[in-house]
Design a protein around this motif. Structure first.
Motif, PDB file in Angstrom:
ATOM      1  N   GLN A 141      30.769  18.582  20.033  1.00 57.95           N
ATOM      2  CA  GLN A 141      30.286  19.670  19.188  1.00 57.95           C
ATOM      3  C   GLN A 141      30.010  20.930  20.007  1.00 57.95           C
ATOM      4  OE1 GLN A 141      26.978  18.060  16.985  1.00 57.95           O
ATOM      5  NE2 GLN A 141      28.319  17.208  15.408  1.00 57.95           N
ATOM      6  N   GLU A 144      33.314  22.549  20.667  1.00 58.31           N
ATOM      7  CA  GLU A 144      33.838  23.182  19.462  1.00 58.31           C
ATOM      8  C   GLU A 144      33.155  24.526  19.211  1.00 58.31           C
ATOM      9  OE1 GLU A 144      33.331  20.307  16.357  1.00 58.31           O
ATOM     10  OE2 GLU A 144      35.078  19.132  16.983  1.00 58.31           O
ATOM     11  N   VAL A 145      31.848  24.587  19.415  1.00 62.61           N
ATOM     12  CA  VAL A 145      31.116  25.841  19.244  1.00 62.61           C
ATOM     13  C   VAL A 145      31.572  26.855  20.285  1.00 62.61           C
ATOM     14  CG1 VAL A 145      28.834  26.913  19.440  1.00 62.61           C
ATOM     15  CG2 VAL A 145      29.110  24.807  18.127  1.00 62.61           C
ATOM     16  N   ARG A 164      34.869  28.290  19.198  1.00 63.66           N
ATOM     17  CA  ARG A 164      34.697  29.246  18.100  1.00 63.66           C
ATOM     18  C   ARG A 164      34.140  30.569  18.613  1.00 63.66           C
ATOM     19  NH1 ARG A 164      31.253  25.697  14.704  1.00 63.66           N
ATOM     20  NH2 ARG A 164      32.456  23.823  14.907  1.00 63.66           N
ATOM     21  N   GLU A 180      36.932  32.424  20.543  1.00 66.35           N
ATOM     22  CA  GLU A 180      38.000  32.871  19.662  1.00 66.35           C
ATOM     23  C   GLU A 180      37.523  33.959  18.708  1.00 66.35           C
ATOM     24  OE1 GLU A 180      39.451  29.400  17.678  1.00 66.35           O
ATOM     25  OE2 GLU A 180      40.672  28.763  19.387  1.00 66.35           O
ATOM     26  N   GLY A 181      36.217  33.932  18.390  1.00 65.62           N
ATOM     27  CA  GLY A 181      35.656  34.882  17.409  1.00 65.62           C
ATOM     28  C   GLY A 181      35.418  36.187  18.021  1.00 65.62           C
TER      29      GLY A 181
END
Length: 93
Positions: A82, A85-86, A89, A92-93
């Protein structure tokens, strides 16, 4: 006038505030020798501060004992996944 005030009240809180801030560092052995000596001398003479020191020491011991258990490997793997994954993100954000 002595810095060590033994009565409960405003004078105690003013005179002891600096020592109470240093108790956490004292417990963690993060003070230099002079500061350790000053805090120890104050604790030897000030009952209310000694009580607060004992409480902090007890809490620290209980927390340390509670934190000595390792998480199960499956839980550790899920948490790390997790986190990754954060991180993806966020990048990529």
């Amino acid at each position: 006038m002595s810095q060590h005030v033994h009565a409960h009240g405003p004078a105690e809180s003013e005179g002891c505030a600096d020592y109470l801030e240093r108790i956490v560092y004292f417990l963690d052995n993060e003070l230099d020798e002079a500061d350790c000596s000053a805090v120890q001398a104050h604790l030897d003479e000030c009952g209310p501060c000694l009580e607060k020191y004992d409480l902090q020491r007890t809490v620290k011991t209980v927390v340390a004992r509670s934190c000595s258990e390792a998480a199960p490997e499956a839980l550790r793997a899920r948490v790390l996944l997790q986190i990754r994954e954060v991180q993806v993100r966020i990048t990529e954000g």
